[in-house]
Scaffold this motif. Structure first.
Motif, PDB file in Angstrom:
ATOM      1  N   LEU A 147       1.027  -1.215   0.051  1.00  0.00           N
ATOM      2  CA  LEU A 147      -0.121  -0.155  -0.038  1.00  0.00           C
ATOM      3  C   LEU A 147       0.948   1.109   0.057  1.00  0.00           C
ATOM      4  CD1 LEU A 147      -2.737   1.450   0.536  1.00  0.00           C
ATOM      5  CD2 LEU A 147      -2.292   1.182   2.902  1.00  0.00           C
ATOM      6  N   GLN A 148       0.525   2.034  -0.894  1.00  0.00           N
ATOM      7  CA  GLN A 148       1.327   3.459  -0.964  1.00  0.00           C
ATOM      8  C   GLN A 148       0.272   4.521  -0.758  1.00  0.00           C
ATOM      9  OE1 GLN A 148       3.398   3.449  -4.911  1.00  0.00           O
ATOM     10  NE2 GLN A 148       4.784   1.955  -4.167  1.00  0.00           N
ATOM     11  N   PRO A 162      -3.031   3.585  -3.672  1.00  0.00           N
ATOM     12  CA  PRO A 162      -2.733   2.750  -4.465  1.00  0.00           C
ATOM     13  C   PRO A 162      -2.238   1.535  -3.973  1.00  0.00           C
ATOM     14  CG  PRO A 162      -1.233   4.290  -4.914  1.00  0.00           C
ATOM     15  CD  PRO A 162      -2.186   4.616  -4.017  1.00  0.00           C
ATOM     16  N   VAL A 163      -2.606   0.193  -4.497  1.00  0.00           N
ATOM     17  CA  VAL A 163      -1.805  -0.733  -3.812  1.00  0.00           C
ATOM     18  C   VAL A 163      -1.083  -1.323  -5.274  1.00  0.00           C
ATOM     19  CG1 VAL A 163      -2.333  -3.524  -3.357  1.00  0.00           C
ATOM     20  CG2 VAL A 163      -3.674  -1.597  -2.424  1.00  0.00           C
ATOM     21  N   GLY A 212       5.264  -3.738 -10.838  1.00  0.00           N
ATOM     22  CA  GLY A 212       5.257  -2.446 -10.536  1.00  0.00           C
ATOM     23  C   GLY A 212       3.796  -1.684 -10.847  1.00  0.00           C
ATOM     24  N   LEU A 213       2.908  -2.379 -11.111  1.00  0.00           N
ATOM     25  CA  LEU A 213       1.699  -2.085 -11.666  1.00  0.00           C
ATOM     26  C   LEU A 213       0.622  -1.810 -10.337  1.00  0.00           C
ATOM     27  CD1 LEU A 213       1.476  -3.671 -15.149  1.00  0.00           C
ATOM     28  CD2 LEU A 213       2.051  -1.360 -14.751  1.00  0.00           C
TER      29      LEU A 213
END
Length: 221
Positions: free
Chosen positions: A43-44, A55-56, A62-63
């Motif tokens: 999680l970012q 986004p996860v 990297g997507l």
């Protein structure tokens, strides 16, 4: 903002000191935090002003991974990611954000006056009822105020618009007199023989409200 995210951060604002203590770092005016949810997926979280992105990311590709955002998607792995995602965001909301349910109008004035005079702060005790908060004495932990946003028809008023109510302790004679005079409403949620409600932003003076707060606090002995 996704519906899952919006429901968690609704009526809350970030606190810089709490973000830092939690592990967020600030770069270029934005707060950043990364946490592994399940092996290979992280999680970012980025917070910049009123904008929150969560986004996860699939570390291998990297997507962004998005299947967890659609509640129609089922399956063991999707459910695992969704559960970890929600738990992580709820943890951040609880530890790094403060409620803004009463951030405007006369309720804000009352809370500011209470904090200045008594040092008491609202406590949001019920996850299922985020519209409700209490004020209590610090010496004996007894409540002396309930702060709520409720539909007008819940207290005998016309319509279903949300109204701010300050629910306070009062002597039975005071309750009877103020109900008869129309300056107060029956207590919401509390014992109607010992509590009454004041509708805020409806013409009552702050000095009168604070006198009622002082009496309620005194009764919570």
């Amino acid at each position: 903002m996704t519906s899952l995210q919006a429901s968690i951060f609704h009526n809350r604002q970030p606190d810089a000191d709490q973000l830092k203590a939690y592990g967020f770092t600030k770069q270029a005016g934005a707060w950043h935090y990364t946490q592994e949810l399940v092996p290979g997926f992280e999680l970012q979280v980025t917070i910049k002003g009123d904008t929150i992105t969560t986004p996860v990311i699939d570390r291998e590709s990297g997507l962004p991974y998005v299947l967890h955002l659609d509640l129609a998607n089922s399956g063991m792995f999707v459910g695992q990611v969704r559960g970890a995602y929600v738990a992580a965001l709820k943890g951040i909301a609880a530890k790094c954000f403060t409620p803004t349910m009463f951030a405007g109008g006369q309720m804000q004035q009352v809370l500011a006056a209470v904090a200045d005079q008594y040092g008491d702060q609202p406590e949001y005790l019920w996850a299922k009822f985020p519209n409700n908060a209490i004020l209590r004495r610090q010496d004996n932990r007894k409540w002396y105020a309930l702060l709520v946003k409720v539909s007008a028809d819940k207290v005998g008023l016309a319509g279903s618009d949300l109204v701010d109510l300050l629910v306070l302790r009062a002597e039975p004679a005071t309750i009877q007199a103020q109900l008869a005079a129309g300056t107060a409403l029956p207590a919401y949620h509390m014992n109607k023989q010992h509590w009454l409600s004041y509708r805020l932003d409806n013409g009552l003076k702050l000095t009168d409200l604070m006198a009622a707060v002082a009496e309620s606090r005194k009764l919570a002995h």
